[in-house]
Design a protein around this motif. Structure first.
Motif, short mmCIF file in Angstrom:
data_model
loop_
_atom_site.label_atom_id
_atom_site.label_comp_id
_atom_site.label_asym_id
_atom_site.label_seq_id
_atom_site.Cartn_x
_atom_site.Cartn_y
_atom_site.Cartn_z
N ALA A 71 0.83 -1.21 0.00
CA ALA A 71 0.00 0.00 0.00
C ALA A 71 0.86 1.26 0.00
O ALA A 71 0.33 2.37 0.12
CB ALA A 71 -0.93 0.00 1.22
N ARG A 72 2.17 1.09 -0.13
CA ARG A 72 3.14 2.19 -0.16
C ARG A 72 3.08 3.05 1.10
O ARG A 72 3.18 4.28 1.06
CB ARG A 72 2.95 3.06 -1.41
N LEU A 73 2.91 2.36 2.23
CA LEU A 73 2.90 3.05 3.52
C LEU A 73 4.27 2.91 4.17
O LEU A 73 4.96 1.90 3.99
CB LEU A 73 1.81 2.45 4.42
N PRO A 74 4.70 3.89 4.95
CA PRO A 74 6.06 3.87 5.52
C PRO A 74 6.22 2.77 6.57
O PRO A 74 5.34 2.55 7.40
CB PRO A 74 6.20 5.26 6.15
N LEU A 75 7.37 2.10 6.53
CA LEU A 75 7.63 0.99 7.43
C LEU A 75 8.81 1.27 8.35
O LEU A 75 9.53 0.36 8.75
CB LEU A 75 7.91 -0.28 6.61
N HIS A 76 9.01 2.53 8.70
CA HIS A 76 10.21 2.85 9.48
C HIS A 76 10.15 2.30 10.90
O HIS A 76 11.17 1.95 11.49
CB HIS A 76 10.46 4.36 9.50
N THR A 77 8.92 2.20 11.50
CA THR A 77 8.81 1.71 12.87
C THR A 77 7.58 0.82 13.00
O THR A 77 6.50 1.17 12.52
CB THR A 77 8.68 2.88 13.87
N MET A 78 7.75 -0.33 13.64
CA MET A 78 6.63 -1.22 13.92
C MET A 78 6.65 -1.57 15.40
O MET A 78 7.62 -2.11 15.91
CB MET A 78 6.74 -2.50 13.07
N PHE A 79 5.56 -1.22 16.08
CA PHE A 79 5.40 -1.57 17.50
C PHE A 79 4.70 -2.93 17.58
O PHE A 79 3.68 -3.14 16.90
CB PHE A 79 4.57 -0.52 18.23
N VAL A 80 5.22 -3.82 18.39
CA VAL A 80 4.65 -5.17 18.49
C VAL A 80 4.49 -5.55 19.96
O VAL A 80 5.21 -5.06 20.84
CB VAL A 80 5.53 -6.21 17.76
N SER A 81 3.57 -6.46 20.21
CA SER A 81 3.34 -6.96 21.57
C SER A 81 3.32 -8.48 21.53
O SER A 81 2.87 -9.08 20.56
CB SER A 81 2.00 -6.45 22.12
#
Length: 343
Positions: free
Chosen positions: A171-181
């Protein structure tokens, strides 16, 4: 004379360090009752180990803790239009779980929650096209995935995250940070290796603060001891003593969370059988207290009062004395202590 939380501080902090070492860049979570320690205490710990961000449950918690923690505050409850406005500084980041929510936070710092297999809240794959335009008006801090604790279907948590990374990238969305739990350290390392351009930040509460059960202990002080013989009546309901022994008044009642229990997920025959047995005994007013004396959990003599509990200790046990402390097996997330004692 109090219900006290004893903390072996050196051991507790050693455990914290072991978690921090396994999850570089983790975001400590401090919500609810502060995992039994309180918000201010956990904010102090987060500052001590140098965290730049602290996750809290609600905007109200953010308002209370903002003067105790000077870094970024991530509010985990998603923004909803129409919610009561709470004055917060610019360093507060809002979670958002809908395209409409993003439109409602123009100019704000946001983390966008994706719909995981938890199916609690989050944007769905079919909404990503609309999201692409919406994020132009906010300061996007990253995306987030709140994952389940158990995977009874055998599915792989890493594959679930990868699936979402692929959808966001398509979707061409930025992937610079991913928060996960709720990822294991090895799972986080696999992701970081596969996506070196993305910063994965684990949001961790229970494992960080409560992962070493031996580092903390609740104790209730004995306030009074009254000898009784079989048949003596006592208490609000004038129950009868089943045998000779002592009525022991101990600090810790319903206002502390004593006698209150959150529902548990039971797995296996034995835990379920114990649950049925406990329910059966409760119907005849037999309830096991969380307090331990002479190596055994003791029975409530009657339901716990607001600030104290009355236990029955039979005469074949050692006689308790005023000032003794009884270890109490209490759930941290539902307990309010009178004082904290650091050792």
């Amino acid at each position: 004379m109090a219900l006290s939380l004893y903390v072996d501080t050196a051991r507790w902090r050693a455990h914290q360090k072991s978690v921090i070492d396994q999850f570089p860049g983790l975001v400590p979570v401090c919500k609810g009752n502060g995992y039994g320690f309180g918000h201010e205490r956990l904010a102090d710990e987060a500052i001590r180990f140098g965290s730049d961000m602290l996750a809290v449950g609600t905007t109200y918690e953010a308002a209370r803790i903002k003067d105790w923690f000077s870094g970024d505050l991530l509010v985990l409850t998603p923004f909803r239009r129409g919610e009561e406005p709470v004055p917060l500084p610019d360093r507060v980041i809002r979670s958002v779980s809908s395209v409409d929510g993003v439109h409602g936070l123009v100019g704000a710092r946001v983390v966008i929650e994706c719909m995981s297999s938890m199916k609690r809240h989050g944007v769905k794959e079919e909404e990503l096209g609309q999201l692409h335009a919406a994020i132009e008006d906010v300061r996007l801090e990253g995306f987030a995935l709140h994952l389940p604790l158990d995977r009874t279907d055998g599915s792989d948590a890493v594959e679930e995250v990868i699936g979402w990374m692929d959808r966001l990238r398509n979707a061409r969305l930025p992937l610079h940070t991913m928060f996960v739990s709720h990822l294991k350290a090895a799972e986080l390392a696999r992701l970081q290796q596969q996506f070196p351009q993305t910063r994965f930040r684990a949001r961790i509460g229970t494992r960080l603060w409560l992962g070493d059960h031996e580092a903390t202990e609740y104790r209730g002080a004995v306030l009074d001891v009254t000898p009784v013989v079989k048949g003596d009546r006592f208490g609000y309901r004038q129950g009868k003593a089943a045998s000779d022994g002592w009525l022991v008044v101990v600090a810790g009642g319903t206002s502390h969370g004593v006698g209150l229990e959150a529902p548990k997920a039971l797995h296996g025959v034995m835990p379920r059988a114990k649950g049925v047995a406990r329910a059966g005994l409760a119907t005849v007013n037999r309830n096991l207290s969380p307090f331990v004396w002479s190596g055994k959990q003791r029975w409530f003599a009657e339901p716990p009062h607001m600030q104290v509990s009355i236990l029955f200790v039979p005469s074949d046990a050692q006689e308790p004395r005023v000032g003794d402390e009884l270890v109490a097996h209490l759930r941290h997330t539902t307990t309010q202590f009178d004082r904290i004692v650091e050792r």
